[in-house]
Each structure stands twice: as C-alpha cells, then as structure tokens.
Design a protein around this motif. Structure first.
Motif: not given
Length: 292
Positions: A216, A251, A280, A283
């Motif tokens: 991410m 993300f 954040f 996900v």
C-alpha cells in the motif's frame, strides 16, 4: 545528489504528468459542463433523498465513468458545490478510478486472463467505498470544501453561447487551480521514487501484515494511473501474496501522493487526513480478512 539521479527524477516526473494530464483535462472539462449546464435544482431531482440510495447511485455512476484518481477530484468538488451529499460524492470519487470497465479489464489482462484478481479488486473496492460512505455520513455534516462559498448560476438568464463560453472559462480556471497541485504531487512522487530504495520496502514486507502495508505504501509512492497499475502489480507476483497485490491495487487507485496534494487543495485538511486513515485501515483489514 548526482546528475544521474536528477535525470531519473526528471524522467519519472514527466512520465507522471504525461500519464495524468489527459484525465485532468477531461475532469476540468466535465467540471465546466456541470457548472454551466447542471443547476442545483437538477441535482436535487436526480440524487435520491435516501442516503443509502444516493451512495449506491453515485457508485453506479462511477462504474460507467472513465477517470483516474486525479481527474475525478475537480468533478467531485463541483458536484459537492452543486449540492450532492458529501458521502455520495466521495463514493463516486473513490469508485470511478477502480470499478470502471477499462480498469477491471486491464486487471484481467495483466494477471493472465484471470478473473479472481478482478473479483478481489472490485469486491474489496466496493466494500471500502460503502464503509467510507457510512462513516462520512455520520461524522461530517458539512461539505468540507475549503471554499465554503458556492457560486450559483442563473441558468435561465444565460444563452447557449454564454453557457459554452462560461464552460470553457470555468474549465481553464479549474485547470490552473488543480494543475499546480498535480505538479507538486508529481514532483514529490518522482523524488521519493528516485531516492527511496524499493529494495528496503521489499525487505520489510515479508510478513502478511507488513506485506500488505508495504505494498500500500509502495502504491502511494509510485502514484500510478489506475488504468496501468495492474501491470506493475503483476510483476510482484513472485514476491508478494495475492492479498498484498489487491491492497496495492485498491489503495493506490484511491490515494497516492499526487491526488493527496490535490485533495488538500480542495478539502479541509482534517477531512483529507481522516479519509486517508479510514481508507488505509479498511483496505488493510479487508484484504487481510478475506484474501489469503
């Protein structure tokens, strides 16, 4: 800082701009159309009064809207200024760069004609959008735009020629307004990509939790266009798990460096930081729970 590093940073910077500019141009043009041809009364008639239905209709509109995470920002700002509820507008903003057919088809091709990654990416993205919309509808009661003043147009007093002229004028103003944030964001992304060692991130991301978090972070730093990020993600298949790859794909299409700068120029800082944190956590949590 040597010359070679500067040249590499310059190349990355230009490539990000070239990749993003067509979508920014499309976004500001549509923003201009909304400003001049769509009245507040029309928005009120189109958007369902029910909060859940308004979010679902916004997601449905996003599915058929070909845009990246940068080009969608000026459109979202104009929709909110016209009276679209914040939760519905953000649902549209988050879903359009992931759930549109071009992005899903590119994901299918990038992963060797496999539907599993398409379903994982689309399913997790849809779940994240619904979670975020619910949170925003409870937490924020105002539109969260930095410029609270909403410009109302008296559409019935303008001729078609006046509207066309106003559309292009507004689009040009919008382009220069969001363009500076795109440049700053692209420059930051290029600098970080140049001077941050990817090998360091790969070493950190060996565990399941750390792998998802690292991918991410990598998607945030790389600031890829959602139409092309699947091909980059597929190159990590031998290194990271499917869960980490989906985290990268979801993300990064919702938040990266360049669109963070644009969002900070559009919305209040607290709202942007909360939105990033919620996305954040959502996900990361959903990919860890549902994808091995």
């Amino acid at each position: 800082m040597n010359v070679q590093a500067l040249l590499q940073m310059n190349t990355i910077f230009i490539s990000i701009l070239i990749e993003s500019l067509p979508f920014i141009l499309l976004g500001v043009l549509i923003s201009g159309i909304i400003q001049m041809f769509v009245s507040e009364e029309m928005i009120a008639k189109i958007i369902p009064k029910n909060p859940i239905l308004s979010v679902l209709s916004a997601i449905g509109a996003g599915v058929f809207f070909l845009a990246c995470e940068c080009g969608i920002v000026p459109i979202t700002r104009r929709l909110i200024a016209k009276g679209v509820p914040l939760s519905a507008a953000i649902a549209f903003m988050l879903s359009a760069p992931i759930l549109n057919p071009i992005v899903l088809f590119s994901t299918y091709i990038a992963f060797g004609n496999s539907w599993s990654m398409v379903f994982y990416r689309g399913g997790i993205a849809l779940a994240v959008v619904l979670i975020i919309a619910c949170i925003l509808s409870f937490q924020f009661k105002t539109n969260q735009l930095k410029q609270e003043h909403i410009e109302h147009m008296h559409h019935h007093k303008l001729t078609f020629k006046d509207k066309i002229t106003g559309m292009f004028k507004h689009s040009i103003e919008e382009f220069f307004s969001v363009g500076k944030y795109l440049i700053i964001g692209a420059l930051l992304a290029a600098a970080i990509q140049t001077f941050l060692k990817t090998s360091l991130l790969l070493e950190i991301g060996q565990g399941k939790l750390s792998g998802n978090a690292v991918m991410m972070a990598l998607s945030y730093v790389m600031s890829l266009c959602s139409q092309a990020d699947a091909f980059v993600a597929s190159s990590f298949r031998s290194t990271f798990s499917p869960s980490s790859l989906v985290a990268f794909l979801v993300f990064g299409a919702m938040f990266d460096i360049k669109n963070t700068i644009m969002l900070l120029g559009t919305f209040k800082t607290k709202f942007v930081l909360c939105l990033m944190a919620y996305i954040f956590i959502s996900v990361l949590g959903l990919t860890l729970l549902f994808i091995s």
